[in-house]
Design a protein around this motif. Structure first.
Motif, PDB file in Angstrom:
ATOM      1  N   PHE A 157       6.242  -6.409  -4.673  1.00  0.00           N
ATOM      2  CA  PHE A 157       5.585  -6.282  -3.362  1.00  0.00           C
ATOM      3  C   PHE A 157       4.148  -6.805  -3.420  1.00  0.00           C
ATOM      4  O   PHE A 157       3.652  -7.358  -2.436  1.00  0.00           O
ATOM      5  CB  PHE A 157       5.608  -4.821  -2.889  1.00  0.00           C
ATOM      6  N   ALA A 158       3.492  -6.633  -4.562  1.00  0.00           N
ATOM      7  CA  ALA A 158       2.125  -7.150  -4.694  1.00  0.00           C
ATOM      8  C   ALA A 158       2.131  -8.673  -4.564  1.00  0.00           C
ATOM      9  O   ALA A 158       1.285  -9.261  -3.883  1.00  0.00           O
ATOM     10  CB  ALA A 158       1.532  -6.734  -6.037  1.00  0.00           C
ATOM     11  N   ILE A 159       3.104  -9.313  -5.216  1.00  0.00           N
ATOM     12  CA  ILE A 159       3.189 -10.777  -5.143  1.00  0.00           C
ATOM     13  C   ILE A 159       3.422 -11.217  -3.710  1.00  0.00           C
ATOM     14  O   ILE A 159       2.789 -12.141  -3.201  1.00  0.00           O
ATOM     15  CB  ILE A 159       4.303 -11.291  -6.086  1.00  0.00           C
ATOM     16  N   LYS A 160       4.323 -10.501  -3.025  1.00  0.00           N
ATOM     17  CA  LYS A 160       4.614 -10.849  -1.626  1.00  0.00           C
ATOM     18  C   LYS A 160       3.373 -10.655  -0.758  1.00  0.00           C
ATOM     19  O   LYS A 160       3.082 -11.469   0.113  1.00  0.00           O
ATOM     20  CB  LYS A 160       5.754  -9.981  -1.103  1.00  0.00           C
ATOM     21  N   ALA A 161       2.651  -9.568  -1.006  1.00  0.00           N
ATOM     22  CA  ALA A 161       1.454  -9.289  -0.200  1.00  0.00           C
ATOM     23  C   ALA A 161       0.404 -10.380  -0.415  1.00  0.00           C
ATOM     24  O   ALA A 161      -0.224 -10.848   0.532  1.00  0.00           O
ATOM     25  CB  ALA A 161       0.890  -7.923  -0.560  1.00  0.00           C
ATOM     26  N   ASP A 221       0.830  -1.211   0.000  1.00  0.00           N
ATOM     27  CA  ASP A 221       0.000   0.000   0.000  1.00  0.00           C
ATOM     28  C   ASP A 221       0.866   1.263   0.000  1.00  0.00           C
ATOM     29  O   ASP A 221       0.559   2.233  -0.700  1.00  0.00           O
ATOM     30  CB  ASP A 221      -0.940  -0.008   1.211  1.00  0.00           C
ATOM     31  N   ALA A 222       1.946   1.235   0.779  1.00  0.00           N
ATOM     32  CA  ALA A 222       2.824   2.409   0.826  1.00  0.00           C
ATOM     33  C   ALA A 222       3.524   2.608  -0.517  1.00  0.00           C
ATOM     34  O   ALA A 222       3.685   3.731  -0.998  1.00  0.00           O
ATOM     35  CB  ALA A 222       3.860   2.235   1.936  1.00  0.00           C
ATOM     36  N   TRP A 223       3.906   1.497  -1.135  1.00  0.00           N
ATOM     37  CA  TRP A 223       4.606   1.592  -2.412  1.00  0.00           C
ATOM     38  C   TRP A 223       3.646   2.045  -3.514  1.00  0.00           C
ATOM     39  O   TRP A 223       4.034   2.789  -4.424  1.00  0.00           O
ATOM     40  CB  TRP A 223       5.253   0.251  -2.774  1.00  0.00           C
ATOM     41  N   LYS A 224       2.416   1.623  -3.395  1.00  0.00           N
ATOM     42  CA  LYS A 224       1.405   2.058  -4.358  1.00  0.00           C
ATOM     43  C   LYS A 224       1.201   3.571  -4.251  1.00  0.00           C
ATOM     44  O   LYS A 224       1.048   4.264  -5.256  1.00  0.00           O
ATOM     45  CB  LYS A 224       0.102   1.326  -4.078  1.00  0.00           C
ATOM     46  N   GLU A 225       1.213   4.074  -3.021  1.00  0.00           N
ATOM     47  CA  GLU A 225       1.081   5.507  -2.817  1.00  0.00           C
ATOM     48  C   GLU A 225       2.249   6.227  -3.509  1.00  0.00           C
ATOM     49  O   GLU A 225       2.049   7.246  -4.189  1.00  0.00           O
ATOM     50  CB  GLU A 225       1.036   5.811  -1.315  1.00  0.00           C
ATOM     51  N   LEU A 226       3.450   5.673  -3.361  1.00  0.00           N
ATOM     52  CA  LEU A 226       4.620   6.253  -4.035  1.00  0.00           C
ATOM     53  C   LEU A 226       4.394   6.276  -5.547  1.00  0.00           C
ATOM     54  O   LEU A 226       4.671   7.276  -6.225  1.00  0.00           O
ATOM     55  CB  LEU A 226       5.872   5.432  -3.690  1.00  0.00           C
ATOM     56  N   THR A 227       3.860   5.173  -6.070  1.00  0.00           N
ATOM     57  CA  THR A 227       3.589   5.087  -7.505  1.00  0.00           C
ATOM     58  C   THR A 227       2.607   6.179  -7.940  1.00  0.00           C
ATOM     59  O   THR A 227       2.818   6.834  -8.965  1.00  0.00           O
ATOM     60  CB  THR A 227       2.991   3.706  -7.839  1.00  0.00           C
ATOM     61  N   ASN A 228       1.578   6.366  -7.142  1.00  0.00           N
ATOM     62  CA  ASN A 228       0.572   7.374  -7.488  1.00  0.00           C
ATOM     63  C   ASN A 228       1.139   8.783  -7.446  1.00  0.00           C
ATOM     64  O   ASN A 228       0.835   9.612  -8.302  1.00  0.00           O
ATOM     65  CB  ASN A 228      -0.618   7.270  -6.531  1.00  0.00           C
ATOM     66  N   VAL A 229       1.950   9.038  -6.422  1.00  0.00           N
ATOM     67  CA  VAL A 229       2.550  10.367  -6.289  1.00  0.00           C
ATOM     68  C   VAL A 229       3.465  10.639  -7.480  1.00  0.00           C
ATOM     69  O   VAL A 229       3.489  11.741  -8.038  1.00  0.00           O
ATOM     70  CB  VAL A 229       3.311  10.467  -4.956  1.00  0.00           C
ATOM     71  N   LEU A 230       4.198   9.625  -7.877  1.00  0.00           N
ATOM     72  CA  LEU A 230       5.091   9.776  -9.028  1.00  0.00           C
ATOM     73  C   LEU A 230       4.271  10.045 -10.296  1.00  0.00           C
ATOM     74  O   LEU A 230       4.606  10.920 -11.103  1.00  0.00           O
ATOM     75  CB  LEU A 230       5.924   8.490  -9.185  1.00  0.00           C
ATOM     76  N   HIS A 231       3.189   9.288 -10.440  1.00  0.00           N
ATOM     77  CA  HIS A 231       2.297   9.475 -11.587  1.00  0.00           C
ATOM     78  C   HIS A 231       1.800  10.924 -11.635  1.00  0.00           C
ATOM     79  O   HIS A 231       1.826  11.587 -12.673  1.00  0.00           O
ATOM     80  CB  HIS A 231       1.116   8.502 -11.465  1.00  0.00           C
ATOM     81  N   ARG A 232       1.409  11.445 -10.477  1.00  0.00           N
ATOM     82  CA  ARG A 232       0.928  12.830 -10.386  1.00  0.00           C
ATOM     83  C   ARG A 232       2.032  13.809 -10.774  1.00  0.00           C
ATOM     84  O   ARG A 232       1.761  14.857 -11.360  1.00  0.00           O
ATOM     85  CB  ARG A 232       0.464  13.108  -8.960  1.00  0.00           C
ATOM     86  N   GLY A 233       3.260  13.451 -10.452  1.00  0.00           N
ATOM     87  CA  GLY A 233       4.390  14.316 -10.809  1.00  0.00           C
ATOM     88  C   GLY A 233       4.415  14.589 -12.303  1.00  0.00           C
ATOM     89  O   GLY A 233       4.694  15.713 -12.740  1.00  0.00           O
ATOM     90  N   TYR A 234       4.093  13.556 -13.089  1.00  0.00           N
ATOM     91  CA  TYR A 234       4.115  13.723 -14.548  1.00  0.00           C
ATOM     92  C   TYR A 234       2.841  14.406 -15.040  1.00  0.00           C
ATOM     93  O   TYR A 234       2.888  15.260 -15.910  1.00  0.00           O
ATOM     94  CB  TYR A 234       4.291  12.370 -15.243  1.00  0.00           C
ATOM     95  N   SER A 235       1.703  14.008 -14.442  1.00  0.00           N
ATOM     96  CA  SER A 235       0.452  14.568 -14.976  1.00  0.00           C
ATOM     97  C   SER A 235       0.203  15.989 -14.477  1.00  0.00           C
ATOM     98  O   SER A 235      -0.402  16.792 -15.179  1.00  0.00           O
ATOM     99  CB  SER A 235      -0.719  13.644 -14.640  1.00  0.00           C
TER     100      SER A 235
END
Lengths: 452, 93
Positions: free
Chosen positions: A143-147, A107-121
């Motif tokens: 991390f998704a596989i591990k989760a 979940d934390a890594w997904k948040e990082l992904t979203n924030v990065l996505h927002r950086g571009y958009s």
């Protein structure tokens, strides 16, 4: 200032996209094994964002960037910092045998992904920084596989709820990761900036991540939607050949396998052969994977088998393909069937069972070819004339050969059926003359491509 | 999976519950290892030159014909010829 932010400033000033991406890795470089702990301890939840803002935006020794963009990176490193906190506690938990929570990490890594996505958009992140997605996307999937594994073990070791359906929830996080990766894919694909500063240069890396995810989810058909979307942009995209070889080879491998699974063997062979030729010579495992599909492909398209020279560096492939190859060459049908059964689990797991099964035709062809050879030559009409093989062979002769091989008799109708199939598949040329109980073979090449 | 060698057996003085979670943690690790095994691996570098590929120029020596002509004298052929003679003989009767 912590080394993570220092490295960010260095890479940003140099315009080094891969260096920048490396600052977002959840794996510390071997030379700095304490890097993540130090980074996490360098600040706390209350002041992380403020500190990063000071270090990125208000420190005059750092690189200059627009306020919007700077704020975007502040958000990225704040999210990264939180994710690192979760990773460190998950690892600590695993070491002390306590229950680790990879779900929180995801979940934390997904948040990082979203924030990065927002950086571009929203914040105007430039295209050269796109390798950040490679690193963040790669670990999102891991991390998704591990989760999901975590969730699976906790439900089996705990209680069974009556209405609980493990199948539906087994890949919950990985399916979510696929959606996030798809968003990144669209962000890269739809970039309208001129090619030299386009996010499209990130597209194949992201596609490859999506392929890996879809394969793992067994949703291979979704990969085709991706290919369709890319095709719609042909002409608007840099050609595949201009991308790094790592992206090209992985892409060609997956396109090859997708075609293979759809039984488009010619297209599959083309892509797999290109992947094989371009693959880095030290990536033994990848070469092994390419061959796993290229070998069955070759068997069907060209009726050829791998040589000892090709297989020798790969013990796993030897055990996978050598027993079958031997039986095919010898025309040993019962041996072929036994080898297919013996390797069934592995073949099914690799999704090559059905293709290999079709090798039975080649085996039968070789057996029938032996009958043709054993049947001898016509008596020479005049001395010195070139020898001609007898082209009329009793159906019973073929039946006998099949019976010797399988150690049980087969009736004539069945034999005729097999022969007719061989003719239909163009593995044997000739016709069956039922009134005479004979097979009349083509005098010029009874078994096409085999020299007789 | 349980047959796999235990890397660092769980301490014996721990409660049964702790043992169990140790087991499952181990299983998770093992499963992760298995999975990684199945996918196309990341290359250690992004790009490389022709010298780093193994293009032999000519791939023909890597593939061979799927039939074998060297064994015309083996048992099978001999047996086949025998049987064929019998077939012939039966027909003439």
């Amino acid at each position: 200032m912590d080394s993570v932010i220092q490295d960010f400033r260095k890479a940003y000033s140099a315009g080094d996209g891969y260096g920048l991406a490396q600052t977002l890795s959840p794996i510390p470089p071997s030379s700095q094994s304490e890097r993540l702990q130090k980074f996490f301890q360098s600040t706390n939840y209350a002041s992380a964002q403020k500190e990063f803002r000071n270090q990125i935006l208000y420190d005059n020794s750092g690189p200059k960037m627009p306020m919007d963009e700077g704020n975007g990176w502040v958000e990225v490193y704040t999210a990264y910092w939180k994710a690192i906190g979760e990773i460190l506690s998950a690892e600590a938990a695993a070491q002390s045998n306590a229950r680790s929570s990879w779900t929180k990490v995801y979940d934390a890594w997904k948040e990082l992904t979203n924030v990065l996505h927002r950086g571009y958009s929203n914040c105007g992140f430039e295209a050269w920084t796109v390798p950040c997605f490679y690193v963040v996307g790669k670990y999102l999937r891991i991390f998704a596989i591990k989760a999901d594994e975590d969730a699976a073990t906790s439900t089996t070791t705990m209680t069974n709820f009556d209405d609980f359906n493990p199948e539906a929830e087994r890949n919950e996080k990985l399916e979510d990761a696929a959606r996030q990766l798809n968003r990144i894919f669209n962000l890269c694909l739809s970039d309208r900036a001129p090619l030299e500063e386009s996010r499209k240069w990130g597209i194949y890396n992201i596609i490859n991540l999506l392929f890996k995810t879809y394969f793992k989810l067994n949703s291979i058909s979704l990969s085709k939607n991706i290919l369709k979307a890319v095709r719609a942009y042909t002409g608007d995209m840099p050609v595949l050949e201009s991308f790094p070889l790592a992206h090209q080879v992985t892409f060609k491998y997956y396109v090859g396998v997708i075609n293979f699974l759809e039984e488009s063997y010619v297209e599959a062979e083309k892509n797999l052969t290109e992947a094989w030729n371009l693959c880095h010579k030290d990536s033994v495992r990848n070469k092994e994977l390419i061959l796993t599909y290229l070998i069955p492909c070759h068997l069907l398209t060209t009726h050829t088998l791998p040589t000892q020279a090709l297989l020798s560096p790969y013990p796993r492939l030897q055990s996978l393909f050598l027993p079958l190859s031997r039986c095919i060459k010898k025309g040993d049908l019962s041996g072929f069937d036994a080898a297919l059964v013996a390797g069934e689990d592995e073949f099914v797991k690799r999704r090559i069972y059905l293709t290999l099964e079709r090798g039975r035709d080649v085996t039968l062809r070789n057996l029938l070819r032996k009958v043709f050879l054993a049947n001898g030559f016509e008596e020479a009409k005049e001395p010195g004339a070139p020898q001609v093989r007898k082209s009329r062979i009793p159906i019973a002769a073929f039946g006998t050969a099949i019976s010797i091989d399988s150690k049980e008799t087969m009736d004539n109708d069945e034999v005729e059926c097999l022969l007719a199939n061989m003719v239909y598949k163009n593995l044997m040329k000739g016709y069956i003359s039922r009134p005479y109980g004979m097979v009349v073979l083509n005098k010029k090449g009874a078994f096409p491509g085999t020299g007789v | 999976m349980s047959a796999a060698p235990a890397s660092g057996a769980a301490p014996t003085n721990k409660a049964a519950v702790a043992d169990k979670s140790a087991e499952s943690a181990k299983d998770v690790k093992l499963a992760a290892a298995l999975e990684e095994d199945d996918e196309f691996e990341d290359f250690p570098v992004e790009n490389w030159t022709k010298e780093d590929t193994e293009v032999p120029g000519d791939n023909t020596h890597l593939w061979e014909e799927s039939w074998d002509d060297d064994d015309t004298n083996e048992d099978f052929s001999a047996q086949l010829k025998e049987e064929l003679k019998k077939v012939e003989a039966n027909k003439k009767k």
